[in-house]
Scaffold this motif. Structure first.
Motif, PDB file in Angstrom:
ATOM      1  N   LEU A 109       0.840  -1.199   0.000  1.00 49.10           N
ATOM      2  CA  LEU A 109       0.000   0.000   0.000  1.00 49.10           C
ATOM      3  C   LEU A 109       0.878   1.254   0.000  1.00 49.10           C
ATOM      4  O   LEU A 109       0.642   2.209  -0.755  1.00 49.10           O
TER       5      LEU A 109
ATOM      6  N   GLY B  73       0.062  12.605  -9.073  1.00 48.96           N
ATOM      7  CA  GLY B  73      -0.071  13.849  -8.323  1.00 48.96           C
ATOM      8  C   GLY B  73      -0.938  13.785  -7.083  1.00 48.96           C
ATOM      9  O   GLY B  73      -1.490  14.799  -6.652  1.00 48.96           O
ATOM     10  N   THR B  74      -1.095  12.598  -6.460  1.00 51.71           N
ATOM     11  CA  THR B  74      -1.758  12.566  -5.157  1.00 51.71           C
ATOM     12  C   THR B  74      -0.830  13.212  -4.124  1.00 51.71           C
ATOM     13  O   THR B  74       0.339  13.500  -4.403  1.00 51.71           O
ATOM     14  N   HIS B  75      -1.351  13.397  -2.894  1.00 50.52           N
ATOM     15  CA  HIS B  75      -0.580  14.139  -1.886  1.00 50.52           C
ATOM     16  C   HIS B  75      -0.460  13.386  -0.567  1.00 50.52           C
ATOM     17  O   HIS B  75      -0.406  14.007   0.491  1.00 50.52           O
ATOM     18  N   PHE B  76      -0.416  12.068  -0.625  1.00 50.63           N
ATOM     19  CA  PHE B  76      -0.378  11.305   0.630  1.00 50.63           C
ATOM     20  C   PHE B  76       0.772  11.754   1.534  1.00 50.63           C
ATOM     21  O   PHE B  76       0.626  11.846   2.738  1.00 50.63           O
TER      22      PHE B  76
ATOM     23  N   GLU C 235      -0.006  19.898   1.244  1.00 46.11           N
ATOM     24  CA  GLU C 235      -1.403  19.689   0.844  1.00 46.11           C
ATOM     25  C   GLU C 235      -2.119  18.732   1.789  1.00 46.11           C
ATOM     26  O   GLU C 235      -2.962  17.949   1.381  1.00 46.11           O
ATOM     27  N   GLY C 236      -1.722  18.750   3.053  1.00 41.13           N
ATOM     28  CA  GLY C 236      -2.438  17.952   4.045  1.00 41.13           C
ATOM     29  C   GLY C 236      -1.910  16.538   4.201  1.00 41.13           C
ATOM     30  O   GLY C 236      -2.423  15.772   5.017  1.00 41.13           O
TER      31      GLY C 236
ATOM     32  N   LEU D 199       3.654   9.439   7.566  1.00 37.82           N
ATOM     33  CA  LEU D 199       2.735   8.348   7.219  1.00 37.82           C
ATOM     34  C   LEU D 199       3.498   7.251   6.483  1.00 37.82           C
ATOM     35  O   LEU D 199       3.262   6.054   6.683  1.00 37.82           O
TER      36      LEU D 199
ATOM     37  N   THR E 173      -5.612   1.107   4.667  1.00 36.14           N
ATOM     38  CA  THR E 173      -6.039   2.324   3.975  1.00 36.14           C
ATOM     39  C   THR E 173      -6.942   3.140   4.891  1.00 36.14           C
ATOM     40  O   THR E 173      -6.864   4.375   4.940  1.00 36.14           O
TER      41      THR E 173
ATOM     42  N   ALA F  76      -4.780   4.873   7.296  1.00 33.33           N
ATOM     43  CA  ALA F  76      -4.162   6.046   6.667  1.00 33.33           C
ATOM     44  C   ALA F  76      -5.168   7.193   6.584  1.00 33.33           C
ATOM     45  O   ALA F  76      -4.820   8.363   6.780  1.00 33.33           O
TER      46      ALA F  76
ATOM     47  N   TYR G 128      -5.283   8.745   9.906  1.00 33.76           N
ATOM     48  CA  TYR G 128      -4.021   9.436  10.155  1.00 33.76           C
ATOM     49  C   TYR G 128      -4.036  10.803   9.459  1.00 33.76           C
ATOM     50  O   TYR G 128      -3.707  11.826  10.071  1.00 33.76           O
ATOM     51  N   LEU G 129      -4.464  10.819   8.194  1.00 37.29           N
ATOM     52  CA  LEU G 129      -4.491  12.086   7.454  1.00 37.29           C
ATOM     53  C   LEU G 129      -5.561  13.021   8.023  1.00 37.29           C
ATOM     54  O   LEU G 129      -5.381  14.239   8.077  1.00 37.29           O
TER      55      LEU G 129
ATOM     56  N   GLN H 197      -4.435  15.161  10.770  1.00 38.63           N
ATOM     57  CA  GLN H 197      -3.544  16.266  10.421  1.00 38.63           C
ATOM     58  C   GLN H 197      -4.322  17.548  10.122  1.00 38.63           C
ATOM     59  O   GLN H 197      -3.735  18.606   9.936  1.00 38.63           O
ATOM     60  N   GLU H 198      -5.648  17.437   9.994  1.00 40.98           N
ATOM     61  CA  GLU H 198      -6.456  18.583   9.563  1.00 40.98           C
ATOM     62  C   GLU H 198      -7.304  19.108  10.711  1.00 40.98           C
ATOM     63  O   GLU H 198      -7.675  18.362  11.617  1.00 40.98           O
TER      64      GLU H 198
ATOM     65  N   TRP I 279      -8.414  13.676  -6.873  1.00 42.47           N
ATOM     66  CA  TRP I 279      -7.323  13.034  -6.126  1.00 42.47           C
ATOM     67  C   TRP I 279      -6.097  13.929  -5.986  1.00 42.47           C
ATOM     68  O   TRP I 279      -5.324  13.779  -5.072  1.00 42.47           O
ATOM     69  N   TYR I 280      -5.945  14.891  -6.909  1.00 43.01           N
ATOM     70  CA  TYR I 280      -4.762  15.741  -6.833  1.00 43.01           C
ATOM     71  C   TYR I 280      -5.047  17.089  -6.166  1.00 43.01           C
ATOM     72  O   TYR I 280      -4.195  17.956  -6.156  1.00 43.01           O
ATOM     73  N   ASP I 281      -6.271  17.251  -5.606  1.00 42.46           N
ATOM     74  CA  ASP I 281      -6.563  18.517  -4.928  1.00 42.46           C
ATOM     75  C   ASP I 281      -5.795  18.640  -3.612  1.00 42.46           C
ATOM     76  O   ASP I 281      -5.185  19.652  -3.323  1.00 42.46           O
ATOM     77  N   ASN I 282      -5.875  17.610  -2.789  1.00 40.81           N
ATOM     78  CA  ASN I 282      -5.144  17.595  -1.512  1.00 40.81           C
ATOM     79  C   ASN I 282      -5.141  16.164  -0.976  1.00 40.81           C
ATOM     80  O   ASN I 282      -5.656  15.251  -1.622  1.00 40.81           O
ATOM     81  N   ALA I 283      -4.567  15.987   0.223  1.00 39.34           N
ATOM     82  CA  ALA I 283      -4.450  14.630   0.761  1.00 39.34           C
ATOM     83  C   ALA I 283      -5.815  14.030   1.069  1.00 39.34           C
ATOM     84  O   ALA I 283      -6.017  12.818   0.953  1.00 39.34           O
TER      85      ALA I 283
ATOM     86  N   SER J  41      -6.945  12.645  -2.054  1.00 35.57           N
ATOM     87  CA  SER J  41      -6.167  11.447  -2.393  1.00 35.57           C
ATOM     88  C   SER J  41      -6.693  10.221  -1.652  1.00 35.57           C
ATOM     89  O   SER J  41      -6.877   9.155  -2.243  1.00 35.57           O
ATOM     90  N   ILE J  42      -6.960  10.370  -0.363  1.00 33.95           N
ATOM     91  CA  ILE J  42      -7.319   9.173   0.418  1.00 33.95           C
ATOM     92  C   ILE J  42      -8.756   8.749   0.115  1.00 33.95           C
ATOM     93  O   ILE J  42      -9.068   7.558   0.082  1.00 33.95           O
TER      94      ILE J  42
ATOM     95  N   ALA K 208      -8.491   6.959  -3.009  1.00 39.15           N
ATOM     96  CA  ALA K 208      -7.815   5.669  -2.797  1.00 39.15           C
ATOM     97  C   ALA K 208      -8.794   4.626  -2.272  1.00 39.15           C
ATOM     98  O   ALA K 208      -8.814   3.483  -2.742  1.00 39.15           O
TER      99      ALA K 208
END
Lengths: 641, 204
Positions: free
Chosen positions: A234, A246-249, A254-255, A260, B43, B46, B49-50, B53-54, B128-132, B135-136, B139
């Protein structure tokens, strides 16, 4: 001799000996020639290929280690550039961990476990073949990239943000991450095959409480692989998508969060250490018993220790991250957990010492590796206990002390037992003994070379030398110790070379081994050396943990499997009561072709995400043909009276 | 000269197939469900976890996903358990005609789900490319979609197989039964993901 009934399709008192061999060989052999060779589903052939491939990767990574030692022998050496050095240490660690240590343990088990359990092949034999091909392709991709100067260079654990799109442009890290995908698919497939084989295909009467300890260790390891490997798959998948779409994990702007990566990596990475170490303890238990002429002392304690280590291994990962800054409670918890894991390992070591103490030890070559293991691993274990303490870890983090520690536990704890195990099972696989004299010499040279290389690193580390530096200034006082390490590395390499020479010479002209040259107790020694393609003419039945010692020559057998078709016995998981006669799949080229289709998809997807869409089609076609029943015309079973 | 073997038991009377835990296929499926379950669990870990962060979830200016497509998907996948249960029972009792018919129904349901899933991706209100966060969320949805897709492919192939002369073999009925078991895993795994994607951003 009475005329045999041509319709007699089961073994039994009427069908045994030469005629049984002829019929079973006809049912179990593969086609000759290249296509047949590429199609095999025999666990012995797959296991041997796996072992040889893993040792090739060991040699390649070992040469990289020697290059690094040559560079570091003197301060300010200009032998290799910093960039090349980064690729070399990354390739060394990556190859050793992902392409040698884990696969070689699975490989040994793929060869030995079905023989130990008294079965004819593993479950899901084609999946087993597929697992090998995925491993081979992943390793080949990595090394081809390295030769093309696109070898990964961010360390074997590829920390973000260093490995992220911002700091690692180009495709080097993508190659690393996709190699992870290959080896994880391969490792997970092998783990499912291993777990189901051990749970369902033991000899009648081999209850869980009578199972060889090596089988126990591989059962625990297979379950650990199933729970641990998804984390790194993963993680590397997220890294690839950060880099490609371009993801931001892992992008804090970008958060996302770079830590991680570390959490997911070490949630896999710490169990990984035990995935390498526990099979080695399984080897040790087998070797200690055979060469002490008695069963392992306190079998239940050893088995409970194996299971406890497997569980505790999942609660330790954060001790790799002490230097990242953690809450106080986190420090205390993970220190305690890290110290706790030394308890079951200590219990095992005391059980082995007690076994030797109470037995009549014979110091043949495999036993010398056991002694070498105990001495070396105890030192490595103790430095591990030191590093579990946060203040000390913060001081020693990323220094050569850590390099010394993990080479002590990985080489001492896994490679020494592995070389002992290879010496031990070599006669089973080849029918010939390895040379005792050359074996003793290679052990002595390897042992001395190892300690000469890695012991001084404890001191260089405490003197402050960081790991992963391509050179160091003169006047730091590290020169002499580094020179000693480099000389030691050459000696160590020579010792391993002697081992390989011994293998080659013995393979060609070693003394012929009988079925049971070590007079050992396990079922793998009940069949000929090398075993026939079907492993056992009649399936053995067991009543104790040491069947060959207790039953002597008259090992009881069960009969009744078909001899005109491939059939396996599956049993109940706890008591090993015969339950079902399962067919075993025949050889086919489609696992290889599936691996090629999926492999091309994986490599292609390094460059464009659309590869996953386009690659789906050939992959799905190949998998469908693999699963489609090809031989529906097996003759119906003969009637039973 | 090897001594004559000592015969102690005979296995000829054993069956050549068994359903559930007696079947090796079942154990293989359990193994892969553990692996896939591990992927989902990690997942989800994760995700949390993300999220930690917010300050707010979803982070402004993004809005939580629209509910219609995801809720419709959830209803359909829950209802699909009805034919799934019937098909599993029919397979275990060897009723070929019923299995053949219901496999087609399951293929149809899978197609409907894939179409709704397409609308779901369109209703997330984030890319998915806007921010984390984006993305998650993507995902989770992509991970689950691969399961819908692979199980659908599996059902198509197996359904085709059941319509050939191979369909009468006992082992094919085991395959159908285990395919149904795996489908249960796929919809069970969806329920926490549905909550995380659609409801947690509204409650947090």
């Amino acid at each position: 001799m009475t005329e045999l009934d041509p319709d007699l399709a089961r073994d039994g008192p009427e069908l045994t000996g030469v005629e049984l061999d002829r019929r079973l060989t006809a049912a179990w052999r593969r086609q000759p020639g290249l296509i047949g060779w590429l199609s095999t589903t025999d666990h012995k052939e797959i296991g041997k290929r796996y072992i040889v491939t893993a040792f090739v990767f060991l040699a390649l990574a070992g040469v990289l280690g020697l290059v690094m030692r040559a560079q570091l022998a003197r301060p300010e050496s200009g032998l290799i550039t910093a960039d090349r050095y980064n690729q070399i240490f990354t390739m060394h660690g990556t190859t050793m961990m992902f392409l040698f240590a884990v696969p070689v343990m699975e490989a040994m088990a793929i060869y030995v476990i079905p023989l130990m359990l008294g079965t004819r092949n593993m479950t899901f034999a084609r999946l087993n073949a597929f697992s090998y091909w995925m491993y081979l392709f992943g390793g080949t991709m990595l090394w081809v990239a390295f030769v093309l100067n696109t070898g990964p260079d961010a360390g074997w654990f590829s920390y973000t943000p260093l490995s992220g799109p911002e700091y690692a442009p180009g495709k080097r890290v993508d190659i690393w991450a996709q190699m992870i995908t290959f080896t994880e698919v391969s490792g997970l497939a092998a783990a499912v095959v291993m777990a189901t084989t051990i749970l369902k295909q033991r000899a009648p009467g081999m209850t869980l409480a009578k199972m060889p300890i090596f089988a126990w260790s591989m059962l625990v390891v297979a379950l650990m692989i199933i729970f641990a490997l998804p984390a790194v798959a993963l993680d590397s998948g997220m890294l690839l998508s950060d880099r490609l779409v371009g993801t931001h994990f892992f992008n804090p702007y970008e958060g996302g969060d770079a830590l991680l990566w570390q959490h997911l990596f070490w949630f896999f990475g710490h169990p990984e250490v035990y995935i390498i170490f526990l099979p080695a303890t399984g080897f040790i238990s087998e070797l200690v018993a055979t060469f002490s002429r008695r069963p392992v002392f306190a079998y239940p304690a050893v088995v409970v220790s194996l299971c406890a280590t497997g569980l505790l291994a999942f609660g330790l990962w954060v001790h790799h991250m002490f230097a990242t800054g953690l809450p106080r409670l986190g420090f205390a918890f993970y220190t305690a957990a890290s110290l706790t894991v030394s308890i079951p390992t200590g219990v095992q070591i005391f059980c082995w010492i007690a076994t030797i103490w109470l037995g009549r030890p014979q110091f043949r070559v495999p036993m010398l590796w056991v002694i070498g293991f105990i001495v070396t691993f105890v030192i490595g274990g103790l430095t591990g206990v030191m590093l579990a303490s946060v203040p000390l870890d913060l001081q020693l983090h990323d220094t050569y002390f850590v390099v010394a520690h993990f080479h002590y536990v990985l080489i001492g704890g896994a490679v020494f037992p592995l070389l002992g195990a290879v010496t031990y099972w070599f006669p089973k696989a080849t029918g010939r003994m390895m040379s005792e004299a050359l074996g003793k010499l290679s052990f002595a040279v390897t042992f001395v070379g190892f300690h000469l290389t890695f012991f001084p690193m404890h001191i260089t580390g405490m003197m402050g030398m960081p790991r992963r530096v391509y050179t160091y200034p003169a006047g730091m006082g590290w020169g002499t110790l580094n020179m000693i390490s480099s000389i030691g590395a050459a000696i160590l390499a020579f010792g391993v070379l002697l081992f390989v020479i011994n293998i080659i010479l013995s393979f060609r002209a070693g003394r012929v081994a009988g079925a049971n040259p070590w007079e050992a107790a396990g079922l793998e020694w009940a069949t000929t050396s090398p075993p026939p393609v079907y492993n056992f003419p009649h399936l053995p039945a067991v009543a104790s943990r040491t069947p060959l010692w207790d039953e002597g020559e008259g090992l009881p057998v069960t009969t009744g499997l078909r001899v005109d078709d491939r059939e396996l016995l599956s049993v109940t998981i706890i008591d090993a009561i015969p339950s079902v006669r399962e067919p075993s799949p025949k050889p086919t080229i489609w696992p290889l072709l599936s691996a090629i289709a999926i492999g091309v998809t994986f490599v292609w997807s390094i460059f464009t995400p659309w590869a996953l869409v386009f690659g789906l089609v050939p992959s799905a076609i190949a998998l469908t043909i693999w699963f489609w029943p090809k031989n529906p015309d097996v003759p119906p079973e003969p009637e039973i009276d | 000269m090897t001594p004559a073997p000592r015969f102690t038991g005979d296995l000829a009377h054993l069956p050549t197939h068994g359903f559930g835990h007696r079947s090796l296929t079942w154990w293989g499926i359990i193994g892969f469900m553990l692996i896939e379950g591990g992927f989902f669990a990690l997942t989800i870990a994760a995700y949390f976890y993300l999220m930690s962060q917010e300050h707010s979830w979803p982070p402004p200016p993004f809005r939580p996903p629209n509910l219609i497509a995801g809720t419709l998907f959830t209803l359909v996948i829950l209802l699909s358990e009805l034919p799934n249960t019937v098909i599993k029972r029919a397979a275990e009792q060897g009723r070929l005609r019923e299995v053949r018919k219901l496999m087609l129904v399951m293929v149809g349901i899978g197609l409907v789900l894939l179409v709704i899933r397409g609308f779901e991706f369109n209703s997330l209100n984030v890319l998915w490319y806007d921010n984390a966060y984006g993305s998650i969320v993507w995902a989770l949805l992509v991970l689950h979609t691969t399961h819908i897709l692979t199980d659908w492919g599996d059902t198509v192939v197996l359904g085709g197989l059941m319509h050939t002369r191979h369909g009468i073999e006992a082992r094919r009925f085991i395959d159908v039964s285990e395919n149904s078991l795996y489908w249960r895993f796929v919809w069970l795994a969806w329920l926490p993901i549905y909550f995380l994607i659609y409801w947690l951003p509204r409650l947090a």
